[in-house]
Design a protein around this motif. Structure first.
Motif, PDB file in Angstrom:
ATOM      1  N   GLY A  16     -32.561 -12.962 -11.286  1.00  0.00           N
ATOM      2  CA  GLY A  16     -32.309 -12.869  -9.853  1.00  0.00           C
ATOM      3  C   GLY A  16     -33.218 -13.775  -9.046  1.00  0.00           C
ATOM      4  O   GLY A  16     -32.780 -14.410  -8.084  1.00  0.00           O
ATOM      5  N   VAL A  17     -34.474 -13.854  -9.422  1.00  0.00           N
ATOM      6  CA  VAL A  17     -35.421 -14.730  -8.722  1.00  0.00           C
ATOM      7  C   VAL A  17     -35.037 -16.199  -8.934  1.00  0.00           C
ATOM      8  O   VAL A  17     -35.066 -16.996  -7.985  1.00  0.00           O
ATOM      9  CB  VAL A  17     -36.871 -14.468  -9.183  1.00  0.00           C
ATOM     10  CG1 VAL A  17     -37.817 -15.555  -8.710  1.00  0.00           C
ATOM     11  CG2 VAL A  17     -37.340 -13.111  -8.687  1.00  0.00           C
ATOM     12  N   LEU A  20     -32.114 -16.884  -6.790  1.00  0.00           N
ATOM     13  CA  LEU A  20     -32.528 -16.906  -5.388  1.00  0.00           C
ATOM     14  C   LEU A  20     -33.174 -18.250  -5.040  1.00  0.00           C
ATOM     15  O   LEU A  20     -32.924 -18.810  -3.969  1.00  0.00           O
ATOM     16  CB  LEU A  20     -33.492 -15.747  -5.099  1.00  0.00           C
ATOM     17  CG  LEU A  20     -33.875 -15.527  -3.650  1.00  0.00           C
ATOM     18  CD1 LEU A  20     -32.653 -15.230  -2.797  1.00  0.00           C
ATOM     19  CD2 LEU A  20     -34.868 -14.375  -3.543  1.00  0.00           C
ATOM     20  N   ALA A  23     -30.394 -20.692  -4.727  1.00  0.00           N
ATOM     21  CA  ALA A  23     -29.707 -20.525  -3.441  1.00  0.00           C
ATOM     22  C   ALA A  23     -30.507 -21.180  -2.320  1.00  0.00           C
ATOM     23  O   ALA A  23     -29.936 -21.836  -1.439  1.00  0.00           O
ATOM     24  CB  ALA A  23     -29.491 -19.045  -3.141  1.00  0.00           C
ATOM     25  N   LEU A  24     -31.815 -21.027  -2.347  1.00  0.00           N
ATOM     26  CA  LEU A  24     -32.673 -21.644  -1.333  1.00  0.00           C
ATOM     27  C   LEU A  24     -32.576 -23.165  -1.391  1.00  0.00           C
ATOM     28  O   LEU A  24     -32.392 -23.826  -0.361  1.00  0.00           O
ATOM     29  CB  LEU A  24     -34.115 -21.182  -1.526  1.00  0.00           C
ATOM     30  CG  LEU A  24     -35.140 -21.731  -0.555  1.00  0.00           C
ATOM     31  CD1 LEU A  24     -34.847 -21.239   0.850  1.00  0.00           C
ATOM     32  CD2 LEU A  24     -36.537 -21.329  -0.982  1.00  0.00           C
ATOM     33  N   ALA A  56     -27.747 -15.892  -1.946  1.00  0.00           N
ATOM     34  CA  ALA A  56     -29.042 -15.274  -1.653  1.00  0.00           C
ATOM     35  C   ALA A  56     -28.889 -13.777  -1.406  1.00  0.00           C
ATOM     36  O   ALA A  56     -29.692 -12.974  -1.899  1.00  0.00           O
ATOM     37  CB  ALA A  56     -29.691 -15.952  -0.449  1.00  0.00           C
ATOM     38  N   CYS A  59     -28.237 -12.097  -4.684  1.00  0.00           N
ATOM     39  CA  CYS A  59     -29.472 -12.065  -5.469  1.00  0.00           C
ATOM     40  C   CYS A  59     -30.403 -10.959  -4.994  1.00  0.00           C
ATOM     41  O   CYS A  59     -31.021 -10.267  -5.813  1.00  0.00           O
ATOM     42  CB  CYS A  59     -30.190 -13.404  -5.392  1.00  0.00           C
ATOM     43  SG  CYS A  59     -29.387 -14.688  -6.325  1.00  0.00           S
ATOM     44  N   LEU A  60     -30.507 -10.789  -3.695  1.00  0.00           N
ATOM     45  CA  LEU A  60     -31.363  -9.722  -3.166  1.00  0.00           C
ATOM     46  C   LEU A  60     -30.837  -8.357  -3.582  1.00  0.00           C
ATOM     47  O   LEU A  60     -31.620  -7.466  -3.941  1.00  0.00           O
ATOM     48  CB  LEU A  60     -31.475  -9.836  -1.649  1.00  0.00           C
ATOM     49  CG  LEU A  60     -32.265 -11.038  -1.145  1.00  0.00           C
ATOM     50  CD1 LEU A  60     -32.174 -11.140   0.371  1.00  0.00           C
ATOM     51  CD2 LEU A  60     -33.707 -10.965  -1.600  1.00  0.00           C
TER      52      LEU A  60
END
Length: 152
Positions: A16-17, A20, A23-24, A56, A59-60
């Motif tokens: 997930g990180v 993320l 995505a950033l 994102a 992912c959160l």
């Protein structure tokens, strides 16, 4: 794990990180797209930025509730898992100096060998892949492919 979190939850959160961060990076890259103001009311930035925001958010959600996943790989399996993206980065770095055909050859041969193909078959398959994709991109799609400094 001593804090009560299972190994599979950690593996899910690491994934997930990583997503993320992707995505950033994708959102930042999409927001940097240059375009003529009069071309489209929304412009070409909207789609990549919206996809980045959606990724994102998902992912959160996944970081908060990772669900069940496989255990984090160890030993030889971890080495194989890390070898594929390393090989991909290496082939991208080879693209400019060695050209498309050599880069794809190295990538296909390495991935074939990592996934258990005998060395000779990995080489033969990579040769076929390099020829196939060179033909498809150069002749069917008429896309410029770098020949590399070594051959050009």
């Amino acid at each position: 794990m001593s804090d009560g979190m299972s190994s599979s939850a950690w593996a899910g959160r690491i994934g997930g990180v990583c997503l993320l961060l992707l995505a950033l990076a994708y959102g930042i890259g999409g927001s940097q797209i240059e375009y003529a103001f009069a071309s489209d009311p929304l412009g070409p930035r909207v789609m990549p930025v919206l996809l980045a925001v959606l990724l994102a958010v998902l992912c959160l959600v996944y970081l908060i509730r990772p669900g069940v996943s496989e255990r984090f790989p160890r030993g030889r399996l971890l080495a194989r898992v890390l070898a594929v993206p390393t090989l991909l980065v290496g082939s991208v770095l080879l693209l400019e100096p060695a050209g498309f055909a050599i880069s794809i050859f190295v990538l296909a041969a390495g991935v074939g060998w990592i996934f258990g193909a005998p060395f000779r078959l990995a080489i033969a398959g990579a040769f076929g892949q390099a020829l196939l994709w060179w033909f498809v991109f150069s002749y069917l799609l008429d896309v410029y492919l770098p020949v590399g400094h070594l051959f050009g």
